[in-house]
Design a protein around this motif. Structure first.
Motif, PDB file in Angstrom:
ATOM      1  N   LYS A  34     -49.001  51.142 -13.440  1.00  0.00           N
ATOM      2  CA  LYS A  34     -50.306  50.705 -13.975  1.00  0.00           C
ATOM      3  C   LYS A  34     -51.051  51.874 -14.626  1.00  0.00           C
ATOM      4  O   LYS A  34     -51.482  51.791 -15.774  1.00  0.00           O
ATOM      5  CB  LYS A  34     -51.187  50.105 -12.855  1.00  0.00           C
ATOM      6  N   GLY A  35     -51.201  52.966 -13.860  1.00  0.00           N
ATOM      7  CA  GLY A  35     -51.952  54.119 -14.362  1.00  0.00           C
ATOM      8  C   GLY A  35     -51.291  54.712 -15.602  1.00  0.00           C
ATOM      9  O   GLY A  35     -51.972  55.048 -16.585  1.00  0.00           O
ATOM     10  N   THR A  36     -49.973  54.795 -15.563  1.00  0.00           N
ATOM     11  CA  THR A  36     -49.224  55.383 -16.688  1.00  0.00           C
ATOM     12  C   THR A  36     -49.455  54.579 -17.961  1.00  0.00           C
ATOM     13  O   THR A  36     -49.763  55.136 -19.024  1.00  0.00           O
ATOM     14  CB  THR A  36     -47.714  55.387 -16.350  1.00  0.00           C
ATOM     15  N   ARG A 144     -43.737  60.743  -7.057  1.00  0.00           N
ATOM     16  CA  ARG A 144     -44.978  60.862  -7.853  1.00  0.00           C
ATOM     17  C   ARG A 144     -45.573  62.264  -7.780  1.00  0.00           C
ATOM     18  O   ARG A 144     -46.143  62.762  -8.736  1.00  0.00           O
ATOM     19  CB  ARG A 144     -45.997  59.800  -7.427  1.00  0.00           C
ATOM     20  N   LYS A 187     -38.414  49.029 -16.728  1.00  0.00           N
ATOM     21  CA  LYS A 187     -37.755  49.758 -17.824  1.00  0.00           C
ATOM     22  C   LYS A 187     -38.393  51.138 -18.013  1.00  0.00           C
ATOM     23  O   LYS A 187     -39.437  51.419 -17.441  1.00  0.00           O
ATOM     24  CB  LYS A 187     -37.915  48.950 -19.118  1.00  0.00           C
TER      25      LYS A 187
HETATM   26  N1  LIG Z   1     -41.536  52.995 -16.549  1.00  0.00           N
HETATM   27  C1  LIG Z   1     -41.437  54.022 -15.715  1.00  0.00           C
HETATM   28  N2  LIG Z   1     -40.227  54.550 -15.433  1.00  0.00           N
HETATM   29  C2  LIG Z   1     -40.102  55.585 -14.577  1.00  0.00           C
HETATM   30  N3  LIG Z   1     -41.143  56.190 -13.956  1.00  0.00           N
HETATM   31  C3  LIG Z   1     -42.362  55.697 -14.197  1.00  0.00           C
HETATM   32  C4  LIG Z   1     -42.583  54.596 -15.079  1.00  0.00           C
HETATM   33  N4  LIG Z   1     -43.907  54.328 -15.121  1.00  0.00           N
HETATM   34  C5  LIG Z   1     -44.492  55.212 -14.292  1.00  0.00           C
HETATM   35  N5  LIG Z   1     -43.585  56.043 -13.748  1.00  0.00           N
HETATM   36  C6  LIG Z   1     -43.821  57.112 -12.774  1.00  0.00           C
HETATM   37  O1  LIG Z   1     -43.929  56.447 -11.517  1.00  0.00           O
HETATM   38  C7  LIG Z   1     -45.003  56.973 -10.755  1.00  0.00           C
HETATM   39  C8  LIG Z   1     -46.015  55.872 -10.478  1.00  0.00           C
HETATM   40  O2  LIG Z   1     -46.628  55.478 -11.684  1.00  0.00           O
HETATM   41  P1  LIG Z   1     -48.173  55.135 -11.747  1.00  0.00           P
HETATM   42  O3  LIG Z   1     -48.511  54.865 -13.174  1.00  0.00           O
HETATM   43  O4  LIG Z   1     -48.947  56.179 -11.038  1.00  0.00           O
HETATM   44  O5  LIG Z   1     -48.173  53.741 -10.922  1.00  0.00           O
HETATM   45  P2  LIG Z   1     -49.355  52.872 -10.305  1.00  0.00           P
HETATM   46  O6  LIG Z   1     -50.621  53.256 -11.016  1.00  0.00           O
HETATM   47  O7  LIG Z   1     -48.946  51.456 -10.577  1.00  0.00           O
HETATM   48  O8  LIG Z   1     -49.356  53.171  -8.849  1.00  0.00           O
HETATM   49  C9  LIG Z   1     -45.578  58.132 -11.571  1.00  0.00           C
HETATM   50  O9  LIG Z   1     -45.007  59.338 -11.111  1.00  0.00           O
HETATM   51  C10 LIG Z   1     -45.132  57.835 -12.999  1.00  0.00           C
HETATM   52  O10 LIG Z   1     -44.936  59.003 -13.768  1.00  0.00           O
END
Ligand SMILES: Nc1ncnc2c1ncn2[C@@H]1O[C@H](COP(=O)(O)OP(=O)(O)O)[C@@H](O)[C@H]1O
Ligand SMILES: Nc1ccn([C@@H]2O[C@H](COP(=O)(O)OP(=O)(O)O)[C@@H](O)[C@H]2O)c(=O)n1
Length: 362
Positions: A34-36, A144, A187
């Motif tokens: 989500k954050g990414t 993470r 993905k």
């Molecule tokens: N599509 C992706 N494939 C692999 N790693 C990802 C992907 N999207 C995010 N990540 C990594 O996974 C971890 C969790 O992502 P994050 O965006 O913080 O998730 P959330 O906000 O949903 O908890 C982070 O370290 C990020 O860099």
């Protein structure tokens, strides 16, 4: 467009909702990305990202009186009481000059959802749902590396349980309202963003506008599966007329084939051929007619859009095609069948009689 359309637009953006920000809820399991993806959306589409989790962590750091309670809840993977989170979100929205927000990680349970709706009276434009298998989310969270106290296997498992038990029902609630845009999140980051981008494209915005306007004026939607399918339209030659690019506007209103379908209802029932979604909305909202008109008009709009869409799909995915006259007859049958099943408000004339006062297909 004339004053009728202006009036209709004003009604949609009405006084009570005029100052309300445009909100998209971003939901998905812990580690679904989500954050990414929010960071990319901010960069490409100008939204402000508000992460409920980040706001709660900042509140702990600020030394607020709620800090210890929040810290304990996060350590246990539990959901912090709504009043705390909503106050933080409201403050962040008020302090920001932007009018469009991604609210990430909220609402996480029914209490969050109902309280936010009650306090802010904000209805999300849609819900972006990152769907990702647990094994992948677990792998991501363990890697993470942001020093988060809750990214340990024990708390991660608790968070997954809370997600399944409390957050998924919120997503299902919005799904039933046709508001969920599901993204396949397992993905690579760039591929996920390709899917996200399509949801924010101008065409997707237009179809959202179309379905929202229909919902607003007609009191019901086209159904979530039809809306979702329609939102996947890609720019290609229109299969109905072969002379234009198949945008939503073209397909449903501008195309010669479609406008001949609309024209069929002009004179006796519709005051004019709708040129676009705004004129359609204006027409419905300003219709001055006997009491039978609204349900019939509503049915006509739904049925025309539905059958045009079905015809478009038949031509794209099979070799079958129906002439405009054939579609008008099918439409007439569909509407008559539906009207027969409607309860009649007063003894006479019935909805069907009202419909029959309009033109019949040739
Ligand atoms: N599509 C992706 N494939 C692999 N790693 C990802 C992907 N999207 C995010 N990540 C990594 O996974 C971890 C969790 O992502 P994050 O965006 O913080 O998730 P959330 O906000 O949903 O908890 C982070 O370290 C990020 O860099
Ligand atoms: N609406 C919310 C959002 C987060 N939280 C808390 O914050 C924690 C972390 O949420 P987050 O959204 O930052 O992270 P992810 O769990 O999505 O990776 C959750 O496990 C909850 O304890 C909450 O209580 N209420």
């Amino acid at each position: 467009m004339g004053s009728v359309v202006d009036a209709a637009n004003k009604e949609v953006n009405g006084t009570s909702s005029a100052k309300k920000p445009n909100v998209i809820f971003v939901l998905g399991g812990p580690g679904s990305g989500k954050g990414t993806q929010c960071a990319y959306i901010v960069e490409h589409f100008g939204y402000t990202h508000l992460s409920a989790g980040d706001l709660l962590r900042a509140e702990i750091k600020s030394g607020s009186e709620n800090g210890t309670m929040i810290q304990n809840m996060i350590k246990e993977g539990k959901i912090v009481p709504s009043e705390v989170t909503i106050k933080l979100l409201q403050k962040a929205i008020q302090e920001n000059g932007n009018d469009k927000f991604l609210i990430d990680g909220f609402p996480r349970n029914e209490e969050n959802r109902a309280a936010f709706e009650k306090v802010t009276e904000i209805e999300p434009k849609f819900v972006l749902f990152f769907d990702c298998p647990e094994e992948e989310m677990e792998r991501r969270l363990l890697g993470r590396n942001q020093g988060r106290e809750d990214d340990n296997i024990e708390t991660i498992r608790k968070r997954f349980k809370v997600f399944l038990e409390s957050s998924l029902p919120v997503i299902q609630y919005y799904e039933a309202k046709g508001k969920v845009r599901k993204i396949h999140a397992a993905k690579p980051i760039e591929d996920v963003f390709q899917e996200v981008k399509a949801v924010f494209s101008p065409e997707a915005e237009k179809i959202l506008e179309l379905t929202n306007l229909l919902t607003f004026y007609l009191g019901c939607s086209l159904g979530s599966s039809v809306s979702k399918e329609i939102s996947r339209l890609i720019d290609q030659e229109c299969v109905l007329c072969s002379t234009g690019i198949e945008t939503h506007h073209h397909l449903f209103f501008e195309c010669e084939y479609s406008s001949s379908i609309w024209k069929h209802f002009v004179q006796a029932i519709l005051p004019a051929t709708p040129l676009n979604v705004h004129s359609a909305a204006a027409m419905i909202s300003h219709f001055r007619h006997p009491s039978q008109a609204p349900p019939v008009i509503k049915l006509i709009f739904q049925s025309v859009i539905y059958l045009i869409w079905k015809e478009r799909n038949a031509r794209v995915f099979t070799s079958a095609s129906t002439s405009a006259a054939g579609l008008r007859s099918a439409l007439d049958r569909l509407i008559r069948d539906r009207l027969l099943s409607f309860p009649s408000p007063d003894p006479t004339p019935s909805l069907l009689q009202f419909y029959f006062s309009g033109p019949r297909p040739p």
